[in-house]
Design an enzyme around this catalytic site. Structure first.
Site, short mmCIF file in Angstrom:
data_model
loop_
_atom_site.label_atom_id
_atom_site.label_comp_id
_atom_site.label_asym_id
_atom_site.label_seq_id
_atom_site.Cartn_x
_atom_site.Cartn_y
_atom_site.Cartn_z
N GLU A 1 0.86 -1.18 0.00
CA GLU A 1 0.00 0.00 0.00
C GLU A 1 0.89 1.24 0.00
O GLU A 1 1.87 1.28 0.75
CB GLU A 1 -0.82 -0.08 1.28
CG GLU A 1 -1.78 1.00 1.55
CD GLU A 1 -2.47 0.68 2.89
OE1 GLU A 1 -3.27 -0.26 2.94
OE2 GLU A 1 -2.13 1.36 3.87
N ASP A 2 0.61 2.21 -0.82
CA ASP A 2 1.43 3.42 -0.84
C ASP A 2 1.16 4.30 0.37
O ASP A 2 0.09 4.22 0.98
CB ASP A 2 1.17 4.21 -2.14
CG ASP A 2 1.86 3.54 -3.32
OD1 ASP A 2 2.89 2.88 -3.08
OD2 ASP A 2 1.36 3.66 -4.46
N VAL A 3 2.14 5.15 0.66
CA VAL A 3 2.03 6.05 1.81
C VAL A 3 0.83 6.97 1.69
O VAL A 3 0.11 7.21 2.66
CB VAL A 3 3.32 6.91 1.91
CG1 VAL A 3 3.21 7.92 3.03
CG2 VAL A 3 4.53 6.04 2.09
N ASP A 4 0.61 7.47 0.45
CA ASP A 4 -0.37 8.55 0.30
C ASP A 4 -1.79 8.06 -0.04
O ASP A 4 -2.60 8.83 -0.52
CB ASP A 4 0.13 9.54 -0.76
CG ASP A 4 0.47 8.83 -2.06
OD1 ASP A 4 0.28 7.58 -2.12
OD2 ASP A 4 0.91 9.48 -3.01
N VAL A 5 -2.05 6.80 0.19
CA VAL A 5 -3.43 6.35 -0.02
C VAL A 5 -4.09 6.03 1.31
O VAL A 5 -3.41 5.82 2.32
CB VAL A 5 -3.53 5.10 -0.94
CG1 VAL A 5 -2.95 5.39 -2.31
CG2 VAL A 5 -2.85 3.91 -0.29
#
Ligand SMILES: [Zn+2]
Length: 246
Positions: free
Chosen positions: A215-219
């Site tokens: 999972e990306d940081v900004d989601v």
């Protein structure tokens, strides 16, 4: 055959009742101590009838070095260790590490006298320790899937505890952006560290986070959340209130 063999053995070796009985440990029921004591009694009665001297149980057994007389003491050491740690468990198992020289000496004895029904010393030790600990802990031995395994080195009285890990399944939601799933340079917190903190605190074990997928940081992670499993290594406490942690 048992009495004759025992006489041959005792003429050459000084054995305690446990070690004598264990030479025929696969025969009959009961403890090796009782086997050995019974064999010695009958053998000495026969010898007395022939005017021969008795084979008394020696002060020090040349095979086990009297380790088998210290089982109760060693069981108490295990008990105290577990109590001091405050470890929670429902079942346990005993293992042991015997010096190679004792194991070799024993095998040598089997060979020397053609003993086909003998039991190895570590099996007797583990079983008898298990019996004492079942009484002390009021919990059963479980050979398949114990919560705790006590590995005992009977010669130097070292006790090692192997604690079964705990696995807990859950789902998490991430309502804000800017938190990495696993620790990342430049970020104070991660999903893994936030989830693991309360588990480590409650269980006093080492928590490892396994998330499904990356999972990306900004989601964000909304809806039903993302499944995860935490693995807790060496948990001291294993009866935990998941409602409270959540
Ligand atoms: Zn012995």
């Amino acid at each position: 055959m048992i009495i004759e063999k025992s006489e041959e053995v005792l003429e050459k070796h000084s054995l305690c009742n446990n070690c004598l009985g264990r030479l025929f440990g696969m025969l009959g029921k009961g403890s090796n101590y009782i086997r050995g004591k019974s064999i010695r009694l009958i053998l000495n009665m026969e010898r007395e009838a022939k005017g021969m001297p008795a084979f008394k149980e020696p002060e020090r057994c040349e095979l086990c070095g009297n380790i088998l007389k210290r089982i109760e003491y060693l069981a108490r050491l295990c008990y105290e260790r577990a109590q001091k740690l405050g470890i929670e468990f429902e079942s346990f198992l005993v293992g042991s590490r015997f010096p190679k020289e004792i194991m070799d000496k024993e095998k040598q004895l089997w060979k020397e006298f053609g003993l086909k029904f003998a039991e190895p010393i570590n099996r007797e030790f583990n079983r008898e320790m298990g019996k004492f600990l079942e009484v002390l802990f009021q919990k059963p031995v479980d050979k398949e899937n114990p919560d705790v395994t006590f590995i005992i080195d009977p010669c130097c009285e070292r006790i090692e505890l192997q604690i079964k890990p705990l696995y807990i399944y859950g789902r998490y939601r991430k309502l804000v952006r800017g938190i990495p799933q696993t620790p990342l340079k430049g970020f104070k917190e991660s999903v893994a560290s936030i989830i693991c903190r309360p588990f480590s605190k409650v269980t006093r074990g080492k928590c490892i986070f396994h998330g499904t997928g990356r999972e990306d940081v900004d989601v964000r992670m909304l809806g039903n959340g993302r499944p995860f499993v935490v693995e807790i290594k060496k948990p001291v406490k294993r009866k935990i209130d998941l409602e409270k942690i959540a």
